[in-house]
Design a protein around this motif. Structure first.
Motif, PDB file in Angstrom:
ATOM      1  N   VAL A   1     -22.114  34.614  70.322  1.00  0.00           N
ATOM      2  CA  VAL A   1     -22.967  34.427  69.153  1.00  0.00           C
ATOM      3  C   VAL A   1     -24.166  33.585  69.575  1.00  0.00           C
ATOM      4  N   PRO A   2     -25.375  34.110  69.422  1.00  0.00           N
ATOM      5  CA  PRO A   2     -26.553  33.327  69.814  1.00  0.00           C
ATOM      6  C   PRO A   2     -26.665  32.038  68.997  1.00  0.00           C
ATOM      7  N   THR A   3     -26.712  30.940  69.679  1.00  0.00           N
ATOM      8  CA  THR A   3     -26.849  29.627  69.051  1.00  0.00           C
ATOM      9  C   THR A   3     -27.860  28.819  69.861  1.00  0.00           C
ATOM     10  N   PRO A   4     -28.337  27.707  69.315  1.00  0.00           N
ATOM     11  CA  PRO A   4     -29.226  26.848  70.109  1.00  0.00           C
ATOM     12  C   PRO A   4     -28.585  26.390  71.415  1.00  0.00           C
ATOM     13  N   GLU A   5     -27.265  26.194  71.400  1.00  0.00           N
ATOM     14  CA  GLU A   5     -26.577  25.770  72.619  1.00  0.00           C
ATOM     15  C   GLU A   5     -26.605  26.865  73.684  1.00  0.00           C
ATOM     16  N   VAL A   6     -26.449  28.112  73.253  1.00  0.00           N
ATOM     17  CA  VAL A   6     -26.524  29.234  74.194  1.00  0.00           C
ATOM     18  C   VAL A   6     -27.929  29.325  74.785  1.00  0.00           C
ATOM     19  N   VAL A   7     -28.939  29.167  73.940  1.00  0.00           N
ATOM     20  CA  VAL A   7     -30.326  29.209  74.412  1.00  0.00           C
ATOM     21  C   VAL A   7     -30.567  28.137  75.464  1.00  0.00           C
ATOM     22  N   GLN A   8     -30.122  26.928  75.199  1.00  0.00           N
ATOM     23  CA  GLN A   8     -30.338  25.839  76.149  1.00  0.00           C
ATOM     24  C   GLN A   8     -29.589  26.084  77.456  1.00  0.00           C
ATOM     25  N   ALA A   9     -28.394  26.662  77.366  1.00  0.00           N
ATOM     26  CA  ALA A   9     -27.634  26.966  78.578  1.00  0.00           C
ATOM     27  C   ALA A   9     -28.358  28.000  79.433  1.00  0.00           C
ATOM     28  N   LEU A  10     -28.961  28.990  78.794  1.00  0.00           N
ATOM     29  CA  LEU A  10     -29.696  30.016  79.530  1.00  0.00           C
ATOM     30  C   LEU A  10     -30.965  29.440  80.163  1.00  0.00           C
ATOM     31  N   LYS A  11     -31.673  28.617  79.418  1.00  0.00           N
ATOM     32  CA  LYS A  11     -32.873  27.992  79.974  1.00  0.00           C
ATOM     33  C   LYS A  11     -32.525  27.108  81.168  1.00  0.00           C
ATOM     34  N   GLN A  12     -31.426  26.384  81.049  1.00  0.00           N
ATOM     35  CA  GLN A  12     -31.015  25.503  82.134  1.00  0.00           C
ATOM     36  C   GLN A  12     -30.596  26.295  83.367  1.00  0.00           C
ATOM     37  N   ALA A  13     -29.966  27.447  83.157  1.00  0.00           N
ATOM     38  CA  ALA A  13     -29.552  28.287  84.287  1.00  0.00           C
ATOM     39  C   ALA A  13     -30.763  28.755  85.086  1.00  0.00           C
ATOM     40  N   VAL A  14     -31.830  29.114  84.387  1.00  0.00           N
ATOM     41  CA  VAL A  14     -33.048  29.556  85.072  1.00  0.00           C
ATOM     42  C   VAL A  14     -33.699  28.387  85.808  1.00  0.00           C
ATOM     43  N   ALA A  15     -33.805  27.248  85.138  1.00  0.00           N
ATOM     44  CA  ALA A  15     -34.425  26.078  85.764  1.00  0.00           C
ATOM     45  C   ALA A  15     -33.638  25.627  86.989  1.00  0.00           C
ATOM     46  N   ALA A  16     -32.305  25.682  86.898  1.00  0.00           N
ATOM     47  CA  ALA A  16     -31.474  25.264  88.026  1.00  0.00           C
ATOM     48  C   ALA A  16     -31.613  26.228  89.201  1.00  0.00           C
ATOM     49  N   GLY A  17     -31.811  27.502  88.897  1.00  0.00           N
ATOM     50  CA  GLY A  17     -31.891  28.496  89.958  1.00  0.00           C
ATOM     51  C   GLY A  17     -33.252  28.608  90.615  1.00  0.00           C
ATOM     52  N   LEU A  18     -34.318  28.384  89.846  1.00  0.00           N
ATOM     53  CA  LEU A  18     -35.667  28.623  90.368  1.00  0.00           C
ATOM     54  C   LEU A  18     -36.601  27.424  90.269  1.00  0.00           C
ATOM     55  N   GLY A  19     -36.167  26.380  89.601  1.00  0.00           N
ATOM     56  CA  GLY A  19     -37.021  25.213  89.441  1.00  0.00           C
ATOM     57  C   GLY A  19     -37.538  25.094  88.020  1.00  0.00           C
ATOM     58  N   SER A  20     -37.936  23.891  87.662  1.00  0.00           N
ATOM     59  CA  SER A  20     -38.330  23.611  86.284  1.00  0.00           C
ATOM     60  C   SER A  20     -39.577  24.374  85.852  1.00  0.00           C
ATOM     61  N   SER A  21     -40.423  24.783  86.814  1.00  0.00           N
ATOM     62  CA  SER A  21     -41.630  25.530  86.452  1.00  0.00           C
ATOM     63  C   SER A  21     -41.291  26.838  85.745  1.00  0.00           C
ATOM     64  N   PHE A  22     -40.133  27.407  86.088  1.00  0.00           N
ATOM     65  CA  PHE A  22     -39.751  28.702  85.536  1.00  0.00           C
ATOM     66  C   PHE A  22     -38.818  28.582  84.334  1.00  0.00           C
ATOM     67  N   ARG A  23     -38.617  27.368  83.849  1.00  0.00           N
ATOM     68  CA  ARG A  23     -37.801  27.207  82.645  1.00  0.00           C
ATOM     69  C   ARG A  23     -38.428  28.027  81.515  1.00  0.00           C
ATOM     70  N   PRO A  24     -37.674  28.936  80.891  1.00  0.00           N
ATOM     71  CA  PRO A  24     -38.260  29.816  79.875  1.00  0.00           C
ATOM     72  C   PRO A  24     -38.857  29.053  78.699  1.00  0.00           C
ATOM     73  N   LYS A  25     -39.974  29.561  78.235  1.00  0.00           N
ATOM     74  CA  LYS A  25     -40.589  29.029  77.024  1.00  0.00           C
ATOM     75  C   LYS A  25     -39.774  29.426  75.809  1.00  0.00           C
ATOM     76  N   SER A  26     -39.261  30.661  75.826  1.00  0.00           N
ATOM     77  CA  SER A  26     -38.467  31.167  74.710  1.00  0.00           C
ATOM     78  C   SER A  26     -37.345  32.047  75.230  1.00  0.00           C
ATOM     79  N   VAL A  27     -36.206  31.972  74.564  1.00  0.00           N
ATOM     80  CA  VAL A  27     -35.099  32.909  74.776  1.00  0.00           C
ATOM     81  C   VAL A  27     -34.729  33.459  73.412  1.00  0.00           C
ATOM     82  N   VAL A  28     -34.914  34.752  73.232  1.00  0.00           N
ATOM     83  CA  VAL A  28     -34.634  35.377  71.940  1.00  0.00           C
ATOM     84  C   VAL A  28     -33.640  36.514  72.143  1.00  0.00           C
ATOM     85  N   PHE A  29     -33.049  36.950  71.042  1.00  0.00           N
ATOM     86  CA  PHE A  29     -31.985  37.950  71.122  1.00  0.00           C
ATOM     87  C   PHE A  29     -32.301  39.155  70.244  1.00  0.00           C
TER      88      PHE A  29
END
Length: 206
Positions: A127-155
């Motif tokens: 279920v998309p929640t703010p917590e899921v969004v933050q987890a996805l953003k963090q996964a990208v930042a951890a993998g590629l660096g903070s520059s690539f942290r998504p501005k938005s994650v939508v479903f």
């Protein structure tokens, strides 16, 4: 074939550096034109770097002379001067197990030049929640660096795909930024395009 790896100005790059794949001399397999559309041919292959035939792929050559293709350069995201392919970000999203499908696009940003937007189909049972969004953003930042942290994650429920089930990022981006979506005859689910423009689609879960 006269193939070279060059930077944005057409300057050859040293071994190991990623740049545009270009041809500097004619090849027997070189496309000579597009049927009844010569202007599109010039725009597609000759306009990006004057005097060079540009394939539209990123490539590199290692010290042994082995060539590597790194994906489409017209798909590549350039964020704060750094480049990556949308597939790399999509792989990080999918690896979380929270996403079944994803289309990553770059949108104009006044600070970074481009910003990352992730349009996702949630995995079954998620279920998309703010917590899921933050987890996805963090996964990208951890993998590629903070520059690539998504501005938005939508479903969304579905993403536009071709008959071979390739997700059409071009269409997703066109809808997002308000450009013409172009030819949709190759889509297996054109109704997904209309839903991308529904009110609330651009909002993150709250």
């Amino acid at each position: 074939m006269g193939a070279v790896v060059v930077d944005d100005n057409g300057t050859p790059l040293p071994r190991g550096k990623v740049g545009e794949l270009a041809l500097i001399v004619p090849s027997i397999g070189l496309t000579r034109g597009l049927w009844r559309d010569p202007a599109r041919y010039i725009e597609s292959y000759w306009s990006r770097i004057p005097g060079l035939w540009v394939q539209g792929d990123f490539a590199s050559v290692d010290e042994d002379g082995t060539w590597f293709i790194h994906g489409r350069s017209d798909d590549t995201l350039k964020i704060s001067g750094k480049r990556t392919g949308p597939a790399e970000i999509e792989a990080l999203l999918l690896a979380t197990g929270k996403v079944a499908e994803a289309a990553v696009i770059g949108v104009p940003d006044p600070v970074k030049g481009s910003a990352v937007v992730c349009v996702c189909v949630p995995a079954r049972g998620v279920v998309p929640t703010p917590e899921v969004v933050q987890a996805l953003k963090q996964a990208v930042a951890a993998g590629l660096g903070s520059s690539f942290r998504p501005k938005s994650v939508v479903f969304v429920d579905d993403l536009p795909k071709t008959r071979s089930m390739k997700i059409m990022r071009r269409v997703v981006r066109a809808v997002w930024v308000g450009d013409a979506v172009g030819d949709l005859s190759g889509l297996v689910n054109p109704e997904a395009v209309a839903r991308l423009g529904d009110p609330g689609t651009r909002d993150e879960p709250v």
